[in-house]
Design a protein around this motif. Sequence first.
Motif, PDB file in Angstrom:
ATOM      1  N   GLY A  47      94.181  16.638  18.906  1.00 32.26           N
ATOM      2  CA  GLY A  47      94.820  16.735  20.359  1.00 32.26           C
ATOM      3  C   GLY A  47      94.172  17.959  21.014  1.00 32.26           C
ATOM      4  O   GLY A  47      92.903  18.304  20.787  1.00 32.26           O
ATOM      5  N   ASN A  48      95.034  18.789  21.362  1.00 35.31           N
ATOM      6  CA  ASN A  48      94.654  20.221  21.830  1.00 35.31           C
ATOM      7  C   ASN A  48      94.329  21.249  20.856  1.00 35.31           C
ATOM      8  O   ASN A  48      93.567  21.768  21.124  1.00 35.31           O
ATOM      9  CB  ASN A  48      95.947  20.657  22.690  1.00 35.31           C
ATOM     10  N   THR A  49      94.803  20.958  19.606  1.00 35.22           N
ATOM     11  CA  THR A  49      94.395  21.665  18.650  1.00 35.22           C
ATOM     12  C   THR A  49      94.302  20.871  17.231  1.00 35.22           C
ATOM     13  O   THR A  49      95.066  20.066  17.362  1.00 35.22           O
ATOM     14  CB  THR A  49      95.364  22.944  18.194  1.00 35.22           C
ATOM     15  N   ASN A  50      93.155  21.180  16.412  1.00 37.64           N
ATOM     16  CA  ASN A  50      92.971  20.271  15.416  1.00 37.64           C
ATOM     17  C   ASN A  50      93.223  21.225  14.220  1.00 37.64           C
ATOM     18  O   ASN A  50      92.806  22.282  14.039  1.00 37.64           O
ATOM     19  CB  ASN A  50      91.392  19.830  15.152  1.00 37.64           C
ATOM     20  N   LYS A  51      94.423  20.621  13.320  1.00 39.52           N
ATOM     21  CA  LYS A  51      94.943  21.615  12.152  1.00 39.52           C
ATOM     22  C   LYS A  51      94.714  20.834  11.117  1.00 39.52           C
ATOM     23  O   LYS A  51      94.947  19.596  10.951  1.00 39.52           O
ATOM     24  CB  LYS A  51      96.527  21.903  12.584  1.00 39.52           C
ATOM     25  N   GLU A  52      94.533  21.499   9.809  1.00 36.78           N
ATOM     26  CA  GLU A  52      94.507  20.807   8.531  1.00 36.78           C
ATOM     27  C   GLU A  52      95.216  21.655   7.402  1.00 36.78           C
ATOM     28  O   GLU A  52      94.828  22.939   7.428  1.00 36.78           O
ATOM     29  CB  GLU A  52      93.174  20.632   8.500  1.00 36.78           C
ATOM     30  N   ASN A  53      96.135  21.046   6.851  1.00 37.45           N
ATOM     31  CA  ASN A  53      96.692  21.926   5.741  1.00 37.45           C
ATOM     32  C   ASN A  53      96.472  21.189   4.594  1.00 37.45           C
ATOM     33  O   ASN A  53      96.899  19.788   4.478  1.00 37.45           O
ATOM     34  CB  ASN A  53      98.299  22.028   5.827  1.00 37.45           C
ATOM     35  N   LEU A  54      95.898  21.820   3.731  1.00 35.09           N
ATOM     36  CA  LEU A  54      95.856  20.967   2.201  1.00 35.09           C
ATOM     37  C   LEU A  54      96.516  21.775   1.207  1.00 35.09           C
ATOM     38  O   LEU A  54      96.654  23.234   1.170  1.00 35.09           O
ATOM     39  CB  LEU A  54      94.427  20.941   1.790  1.00 35.09           C
ATOM     40  N   ARG A  55      97.244  21.211   0.048  1.00 34.02           N
ATOM     41  CA  ARG A  55      97.955  22.051  -1.073  1.00 34.02           C
ATOM     42  C   ARG A  55      97.835  21.173  -2.187  1.00 34.02           C
ATOM     43  O   ARG A  55      97.826  19.976  -2.454  1.00 34.02           O
ATOM     44  CB  ARG A  55      99.443  22.148  -0.813  1.00 34.02           C
ATOM     45  N   PHE A  56      97.300  21.797  -3.365  1.00 35.73           N
ATOM     46  CA  PHE A  56      97.210  21.131  -4.555  1.00 35.73           C
ATOM     47  C   PHE A  56      98.097  21.791  -5.724  1.00 35.73           C
ATOM     48  O   PHE A  56      98.125  23.357  -5.483  1.00 35.73           O
ATOM     49  CB  PHE A  56      95.597  21.067  -5.058  1.00 35.73           C
ATOM     50  N   GLY A  57      98.506  21.346  -6.807  1.00 37.61           N
ATOM     51  CA  GLY A  57      99.301  22.005  -7.660  1.00 37.61           C
ATOM     52  C   GLY A  57      99.268  21.353  -8.926  1.00 37.61           C
ATOM     53  O   GLY A  57      98.951  20.200  -9.087  1.00 37.61           O
ATOM     54  N   ALA A  58      99.281  21.976 -10.144  1.00 38.96           N
ATOM     55  CA  ALA A  58      99.309  21.456 -11.410  1.00 38.96           C
ATOM     56  C   ALA A  58      99.894  22.225 -12.385  1.00 38.96           C
ATOM     57  O   ALA A  58      99.965  23.639 -12.376  1.00 38.96           O
ATOM     58  CB  ALA A  58      97.627  21.357 -11.690  1.00 38.96           C
ATOM     59  N   THR A  59     100.756  21.682 -13.257  1.00 36.44           N
ATOM     60  CA  THR A  59     101.595  22.254 -14.401  1.00 36.44           C
ATOM     61  C   THR A  59     101.292  21.787 -15.593  1.00 36.44           C
ATOM     62  O   THR A  59     101.367  20.544 -16.025  1.00 36.44           O
ATOM     63  CB  THR A  59     103.051  22.284 -13.990  1.00 36.44           C
ATOM     64  N   LEU A  60     101.081  22.397 -16.781  1.00 38.08           N
ATOM     65  CA  LEU A  60     101.252  21.905 -18.054  1.00 38.08           C
ATOM     66  C   LEU A  60     102.204  22.733 -18.880  1.00 38.08           C
ATOM     67  O   LEU A  60     102.396  24.150 -18.647  1.00 38.08           O
ATOM     68  CB  LEU A  60      99.777  22.348 -18.682  1.00 38.08           C
TER      69      LEU A  60
END
Length: 244
Positions: A47-60
């Motif tokens: 819209g007025n702003t384009n925002k993108e948030n990405l998150r990745f996680g891993a546990t062993l």
Amino acid sequence: MKNTFFKACLITSALIQTSTAHANELVSDIFTGWEGDIEAGANFASGNTNKENLRFGATLNKEGEAKAWGHTVKASAHSATENNIRSEEKYRIIGQSRYNISTTNYVFGEAEYVNERLNGYQYRVSEGIGYGHKFYNTKQLRVAGEVSVGGRHSLDTQEVKENSALAKLSGKANWVINESIELAEDFSISFADSTITLSETSLKNKLSESLYLKVGVTIEHNSDVPSAKKNTDTLTSLSLGYKF
């Protein structure tokens, strides 16, 4: 002469069988008993702003029995972009190997790497050795506390290096509220050239035997940060996870 040769063959065969058995046992111990999960989350706005948030996680994790080794490796990555300009970026990996002295006490070695260029650091590396105690260790509730000493090494975006001694206190708790809901808290305070307080709170909702939905809040406070940077970072996330 024949008897001597025959006895030597028997001894050699017995040694080979014993060595093979020990090797198989060692390999089995290394590669069995592991569990883990993988998580991913994303938010998009336009819209007025384009925002993108990405998150990745891993546990062993391999808990380990008494008088045996256990290991944990955790990795996470988070990035945020607004109008095609990267506004946040952070990568963290931490590994711990511990020897379980008993069912409640253990000693461990730990190392952590953090990269957060947009917060002023090219990297922060810390390592330490310590002692841990499990106050509760049941299927419904697990609570443990740890104390360790070591060192921290950092390089900021202005090419300034810092090396200092490190003392760390941490606590971990997992509460299985019911068959579907699990609450977890990881908290630590690290004392070095700056004091870093880290709190990771999460609530998991089990969707199936392997899939879950996770809401998490991570708060990190650094008492001494590069100029023009904020001391406290807060990340709220919604992720879909797969447990194996």
